[in-house]
Every structure is written in structure tokens, then in C-alpha cells.
Scaffold this active site. Structure first.
Site, mmCIF file in Angstrom:
data_model
loop_
_atom_site.group_PDB
_atom_site.id
_atom_site.type_symbol
_atom_site.label_atom_id
_atom_site.label_comp_id
_atom_site.label_asym_id
_atom_site.label_seq_id
_atom_site.Cartn_x
_atom_site.Cartn_y
_atom_site.Cartn_z
ATOM 1 N N GLY A 145 9.346 -13.931 7.241
ATOM 2 C CA GLY A 145 9.745 -12.985 6.191
ATOM 3 C C GLY A 145 8.882 -11.739 6.118
ATOM 4 O O GLY A 145 8.807 -11.083 5.073
ATOM 5 N N GLN A 146 8.228 -11.376 7.233
ATOM 6 C CA GLN A 146 7.382 -10.178 7.219
ATOM 7 C C GLN A 146 8.246 -8.918 7.216
ATOM 8 O O GLN A 146 9.173 -8.792 8.030
ATOM 9 C CB GLN A 146 6.457 -10.167 8.445
ATOM 10 N N HIS B 152 -1.338 -11.133 1.058
ATOM 11 C CA HIS B 152 -0.999 -11.015 -0.359
ATOM 12 C C HIS B 152 -1.936 -11.898 -1.175
ATOM 13 O O HIS B 152 -2.230 -13.028 -0.782
ATOM 14 C CB HIS B 152 0.423 -11.513 -0.618
ATOM 15 N N ASN C 80 2.685 -13.358 5.588
ATOM 16 C CA ASN C 80 3.974 -13.519 6.248
ATOM 17 C C ASN C 80 3.854 -13.002 7.684
ATOM 18 O O ASN C 80 3.309 -11.918 7.908
ATOM 19 C CB ASN C 80 5.054 -12.737 5.501
ATOM 20 N N ASP D 127 0.404 -4.212 -4.793
ATOM 21 C CA ASP D 127 1.742 -4.190 -4.202
ATOM 22 C C ASP D 127 2.648 -3.300 -5.055
ATOM 23 O O ASP D 127 2.617 -3.336 -6.281
ATOM 24 C CB ASP D 127 2.311 -5.605 -4.125
ATOM 25 N N ILE D 128 3.474 -2.495 -4.392
ATOM 26 C CA ILE D 128 4.354 -1.566 -5.096
ATOM 27 C C ILE D 128 5.472 -2.316 -5.837
ATOM 28 O O ILE D 128 6.062 -1.786 -6.777
ATOM 29 C CB ILE D 128 4.939 -0.542 -4.085
ATOM 30 N N HIS E 85 -1.276 -8.029 6.622
ATOM 31 C CA HIS E 85 -1.723 -7.961 5.227
ATOM 32 C C HIS E 85 -1.703 -9.347 4.617
ATOM 33 O O HIS E 85 -0.829 -10.153 4.919
ATOM 34 C CB HIS E 85 -0.855 -6.999 4.410
HETATM 35 P P1 5GP Z 1 5.694 -8.595 3.653
HETATM 36 O O1 5GP Z 1 7.083 -9.084 3.331
HETATM 37 O O2 5GP Z 1 5.663 -7.751 4.881
HETATM 38 O O3 5GP Z 1 4.673 -9.691 3.646
HETATM 39 O O4 5GP Z 1 5.289 -7.725 2.413
HETATM 40 C C1 5GP Z 1 5.291 -6.327 2.406
HETATM 41 C C2 5GP Z 1 4.891 -5.940 1.003
HETATM 42 O O5 5GP Z 1 4.542 -4.574 1.036
HETATM 43 C C3 5GP Z 1 5.996 -6.107 -0.030
HETATM 44 O O6 5GP Z 1 5.545 -6.980 -1.054
HETATM 45 C C4 5GP Z 1 6.225 -4.690 -0.546
HETATM 46 O O7 5GP Z 1 6.449 -4.653 -1.939
HETATM 47 C C5 5GP Z 1 4.944 -3.986 -0.170
HETATM 48 N N1 5GP Z 1 5.077 -2.561 0.089
HETATM 49 C C6 5GP Z 1 5.995 -1.979 0.909
HETATM 50 N N2 5GP Z 1 5.817 -0.656 0.930
HETATM 51 C C7 5GP Z 1 4.756 -0.391 0.130
HETATM 52 C C8 5GP Z 1 4.087 0.804 -0.246
HETATM 53 O O8 5GP Z 1 4.424 1.923 0.182
HETATM 54 N N3 5GP Z 1 3.024 0.695 -1.094
HETATM 55 C C9 5GP Z 1 2.624 -0.520 -1.577
HETATM 56 N N4 5GP Z 1 1.581 -0.515 -2.420
HETATM 57 N N5 5GP Z 1 3.226 -1.674 -1.239
HETATM 58 C C10 5GP Z 1 4.285 -1.608 -0.399
#
Ligand code: 5GP
Ligand code: ZN
Length: 115
Positions: free
Chosen positions: A92-93, A101, A86, A30-31, A99
Site C-alpha cells: 500500500g505504498q 509513519h 508501507n 502527515d498532510i 518513510h
Molecule cells: P504511504 O501510503 O506511501 O505509506 O503514505 C504516504 C503518506 O504521505 C500518506 O499518508 C499521505 O497523506 C502523505 N503525503 C502525501 N503527500 C504529502 C505531502 O505533500 N505532505 C505531507 N506532509 N504528507 C504527504
């Protein structure tokens, strides 16, 4: 999906810190990690969210789950880990490409309730 950030990562148009790859799945860090180890497993195919997966995705979803402990251990998470998916605004997606986590590790900053 041309405007999907994770499809762009799958295509190699956006770089990632890769953890694992096979024909169907990709895992990368994760970034913006919320724990010392924080990566995600995604299907290469664009499925926007878990509640848009169908019976035809059963094997794919099973493979994601079974891969999680293998990669977690390879990343040093020998004491367990947390998995989070999520789904939708209510979940909270932020990125609308399915994906999972995976995160964990020893740290005072590790706040599992935040995911
Ligand atoms: P969500 O809230 O959709 O479950 O999580 C999305 C996740 O994607 C977040 O934790 C965010 O840090 C990660 N993320 C968003 N953009 C990028 C990216 O360009 N590269 C990587 N490696 N992670 C990303
Ligand atoms: Zn996508």
C-alpha cells in the site's frame, strides 16, 4: 530525485509542518492524518522503499527507529504509538521515498487497522 514529493519537502520546495530535522533525517506531520498525532520520519537521502535499502543504510535505519519514541513522546504520545512502513504496491505504498509513519492519540476516529 526531481519528481519525488518527499525529496521536494527535504529541499524546502514544498512546505511541511516540521517535527524534527538533522543532517540525515527529517520528520514532519502527515498532510492527511489518520490519528490525532500522525507524522513520519524520512531519510533525507532518496531511498525509494524499504526493500531497496542496503547494509550501508543500517545505521540510518537504526537512527529512524530510535528517533521514533523520542519524537512520539515530544508530540504527547505518552501511552504508546504505532509505527508503519508501507513497502511497494503490495504494502500500500503511495509515496516512493522511504518513510516511517508514527501515529497515535485518543480519538474515536483512530482506526489503526487502516494503516
Ligand atoms: P504511504 O501510503 O506511501 O505509506 O503514505 C504516504 C503518506 O504521505 C500518506 O499518508 C499521505 O497523506 C502523505 N503525503 C502525501 N503527500 C504529502 C505531502 O505533500 N505532505 C505531507 N506532509 N504528507 C504527504
Ligand atoms: Zn525522494
Amino acid at each position: 530525485m526531481s519528481d519525488c514529493i518527499f525529496c521536494k519537502i527535504v529541499a524546502g520546495d514544498i512546505p511541511c509542518k516540521k517535527v524534527y530535522e538533522d543532517g540525515e533525517l527529517l520528520a514532519f506531520h502527515d498532510i492527511n492524518p489518520v490519528a490525532p498525532v500522525h507524522f513520519m520520519i524520512i531519510p533525507k537521502a532518496h531511498i525509494a522503499r524499504l526493500d531497496e535499502a542496503h547494509a550501508k543504510h543500517e545505521l540510518l535505519l537504526g537512527r529512524m527507529l530510535l528517533l521514533a519514541p523520542i519524537l512520539a513522546k515530544a508530540q504527547g504520545l505518552n501511552n504508546g504509538f504505532r509505527t508503519v512502513i508501507n513497502t511497494g504496491p503490495g504494502g500500500g505504498q503511495d509515496v516512493y521515498h522511504l518513510h516511517m509513519h508514527i501515529f497515535g492519540g485518543e480519538s474515536a476516529d483512530f482506526r489503526p487497522h487502516r494503516m
